[in-house]
Design an enzyme around this catalytic site. Sequence first.
Site, mmCIF file in Angstrom:
data_model
loop_
_atom_site.group_PDB
_atom_site.id
_atom_site.type_symbol
_atom_site.label_atom_id
_atom_site.label_comp_id
_atom_site.label_asym_id
_atom_site.label_seq_id
_atom_site.Cartn_x
_atom_site.Cartn_y
_atom_site.Cartn_z
ATOM 1 N N LYS A 124 40.545 40.857 41.613
ATOM 2 C CA LYS A 124 39.162 41.127 42.049
ATOM 3 C C LYS A 124 38.627 39.969 42.885
ATOM 4 O O LYS A 124 37.988 40.171 43.918
ATOM 5 C CB LYS A 124 38.239 41.202 40.827
ATOM 6 C CG LYS A 124 38.074 42.517 40.199
ATOM 7 C CD LYS A 124 36.916 42.356 39.183
ATOM 8 C CE LYS A 124 36.905 43.455 38.185
ATOM 9 N NZ LYS A 124 35.791 43.314 37.227
ATOM 10 N N GLU A 165 31.414 39.248 26.366
ATOM 11 C CA GLU A 165 31.820 40.490 25.711
ATOM 12 C C GLU A 165 31.167 41.683 26.400
ATOM 13 O O GLU A 165 29.942 41.685 26.628
ATOM 14 C CB GLU A 165 31.398 40.448 24.237
ATOM 15 C CG GLU A 165 32.296 41.300 23.370
ATOM 16 C CD GLU A 165 31.783 41.384 21.944
ATOM 17 O OE1 GLU A 165 32.076 42.385 21.286
ATOM 18 O OE2 GLU A 165 31.081 40.434 21.527
ATOM 19 N N ASP A 224 31.691 45.660 37.261
ATOM 20 C CA ASP A 224 32.455 46.346 36.228
ATOM 21 C C ASP A 224 33.050 47.560 36.918
ATOM 22 O O ASP A 224 32.364 48.287 37.636
ATOM 23 C CB ASP A 224 31.589 46.744 35.039
ATOM 24 C CG ASP A 224 32.466 47.015 33.829
ATOM 25 O OD1 ASP A 224 33.223 46.108 33.428
ATOM 26 O OD2 ASP A 224 32.420 48.135 33.286
ATOM 27 N N GLY A 250 46.107 45.810 38.799
ATOM 28 C CA GLY A 250 45.726 46.887 37.881
ATOM 29 C C GLY A 250 46.504 48.171 38.115
ATOM 30 O O GLY A 250 47.741 48.174 38.144
ATOM 31 N N ASP A 269 46.614 50.003 40.784
ATOM 32 C CA ASP A 269 46.889 50.303 42.200
ATOM 33 C C ASP A 269 48.260 50.955 42.441
ATOM 34 O O ASP A 269 48.368 51.848 43.278
ATOM 35 C CB ASP A 269 46.754 49.044 43.065
ATOM 36 C CG ASP A 269 45.305 48.694 43.352
ATOM 37 O OD1 ASP A 269 44.475 49.620 43.463
ATOM 38 O OD2 ASP A 269 44.997 47.498 43.485
ATOM 39 N N LYS A 320 42.917 48.285 52.013
ATOM 40 C CA LYS A 320 42.387 48.725 50.711
ATOM 41 C C LYS A 320 40.874 48.480 50.671
ATOM 42 O O LYS A 320 40.101 49.350 50.290
ATOM 43 C CB LYS A 320 43.081 47.982 49.546
ATOM 44 C CG LYS A 320 42.473 48.353 48.198
ATOM 45 C CD LYS A 320 43.033 47.605 47.000
ATOM 46 C CE LYS A 320 42.155 47.888 45.773
ATOM 47 N NZ LYS A 320 42.490 47.066 44.609
ATOM 48 N N HIS A 331 36.561 51.537 46.235
ATOM 49 C CA HIS A 331 35.333 51.502 45.438
ATOM 50 C C HIS A 331 34.657 50.134 45.563
ATOM 51 O O HIS A 331 33.469 50.022 45.797
ATOM 52 C CB HIS A 331 35.692 51.818 43.980
ATOM 53 C CG HIS A 331 36.796 50.971 43.399
ATOM 54 N ND1 HIS A 331 37.939 50.664 44.081
ATOM 55 C CD2 HIS A 331 36.896 50.320 42.202
ATOM 56 C CE1 HIS A 331 38.704 49.883 43.343
ATOM 57 N NE2 HIS A 331 38.093 49.663 42.199
HETATM 58 P P1 ITT Z 1 36.238 40.615 34.713
HETATM 59 O O1 ITT Z 1 35.462 41.374 33.656
HETATM 60 O O2 ITT Z 1 36.431 39.177 34.373
HETATM 61 O O3 ITT Z 1 35.681 40.828 36.082
HETATM 62 P P2 ITT Z 1 38.263 42.596 34.154
HETATM 63 O O4 ITT Z 1 39.618 42.862 34.721
HETATM 64 O O5 ITT Z 1 38.152 42.573 32.655
HETATM 65 O O6 ITT Z 1 37.738 41.218 34.769
HETATM 66 P P3 ITT Z 1 36.665 44.997 34.240
HETATM 67 O O7 ITT Z 1 36.199 44.903 32.835
HETATM 68 O O8 ITT Z 1 35.684 45.430 35.289
HETATM 69 O O9 ITT Z 1 37.251 43.615 34.761
HETATM 70 O O10 ITT Z 1 37.921 45.974 34.249
HETATM 71 C C1 ITT Z 1 38.387 46.464 35.450
HETATM 72 C C2 ITT Z 1 39.770 47.044 35.242
HETATM 73 O O11 ITT Z 1 39.861 48.302 35.941
HETATM 74 C C3 ITT Z 1 40.818 46.141 35.875
HETATM 75 O O12 ITT Z 1 41.294 45.183 34.938
HETATM 76 C C4 ITT Z 1 41.873 47.155 36.311
HETATM 77 O O13 ITT Z 1 42.681 47.509 35.229
HETATM 78 C C5 ITT Z 1 41.024 48.365 36.710
HETATM 79 N N1 ITT Z 1 40.642 48.282 38.134
HETATM 80 C C6 ITT Z 1 39.406 48.035 38.649
HETATM 81 N N2 ITT Z 1 39.440 47.966 39.976
HETATM 82 C C7 ITT Z 1 40.725 48.153 40.327
HETATM 83 C C8 ITT Z 1 41.402 48.156 41.555
HETATM 84 O O14 ITT Z 1 40.770 47.901 42.702
HETATM 85 N N3 ITT Z 1 42.715 48.381 41.551
HETATM 86 C C9 ITT Z 1 43.373 48.605 40.408
HETATM 87 N N4 ITT Z 1 42.825 48.596 39.195
HETATM 88 C C10 ITT Z 1 41.490 48.371 39.143
#
Ligand code: ITT
Length: 206
Positions: A20, A48, A77, A161, A163, A183, A188
């Site tokens: 991210k 949390e 998020d 993630g 992708d 991308k 999103h």
């Molecule tokens: P932070 O809360 O520290 O930002 P996190 O990975 O825990 O990190 P989220 O709670 O927002 O963040 O979870 C997002 C998850 O959704 C991420 O870990 C991926 O598994 C998935 N995800 C979100 N955006 C994505 C993307 O662009 N490509 C692939 N998977 C994505």
Amino acid sequence: MTSNGSQGRQLLIATHNDGKLREFVTLLRDVPFSLTSLLEQGVSEEVEETGTTFQDNAIIKAQAYSQLTGLLTLADDSGLEVDALGGDPGVYSARYGSEGLNDEGRVDLLLHNMRGVPWNLRSARFRCVIAIAAPNIEPVTVEGTVEGIIQYEPAGDGGFGYDPVFLLPQKGLTTAQLPMDEKNSLSHRGQAAQKAAALFRDWPAS
Ligand code: ITT
């Protein structure tokens, strides 16, 4: 992290997810702020995520990290909603399955849970809600969504993630097979970040 003639105004990109962070640094390169990260600010706390919606969790993260640092803060998020799984993993995308899983393990679990689901029922979307917060303002949110299909097998080694299994039908490629700029132009997070960037261009001096 970056500086672009912003006269010292800082914007904290509050995520512990390196994938991210890389995307946000590119997406927000033209905003009139110096971008900084949790790592740079010495913040290792994990906030949390107690909300049940992307919006709630984005606000929780942005407010918590802005309180911790005193900085203008952006958090997202985001997650994957799969129709055949009733919208799962949704807000639990980062925590899908057991705590010990990595991205690859979560993709395997997703494919396992979708075994037998035919192509025409494999629709899904990534959602992203960005929240912007500062100690002295009400949080603001913007969002973006991209529609796709969950492939039967992973393909590509870009992104992060889910992708490798998220097929963009109009491209015939997964989001892991696209260069990051491509991308970002469709994703999103890219859509939400464009809206955030528009807000930052007119951001009042504090
Ligand atoms: P932070 O809360 O520290 O930002 P996190 O990975 O825990 O990190 P989220 O709670 O927002 O963040 O979870 C997002 C998850 O959704 C991420 O870990 C991926 O598994 C998935 N995800 C979100 N955006 C994505 C993307 O662009 N490509 C692939 N998977 C994505």
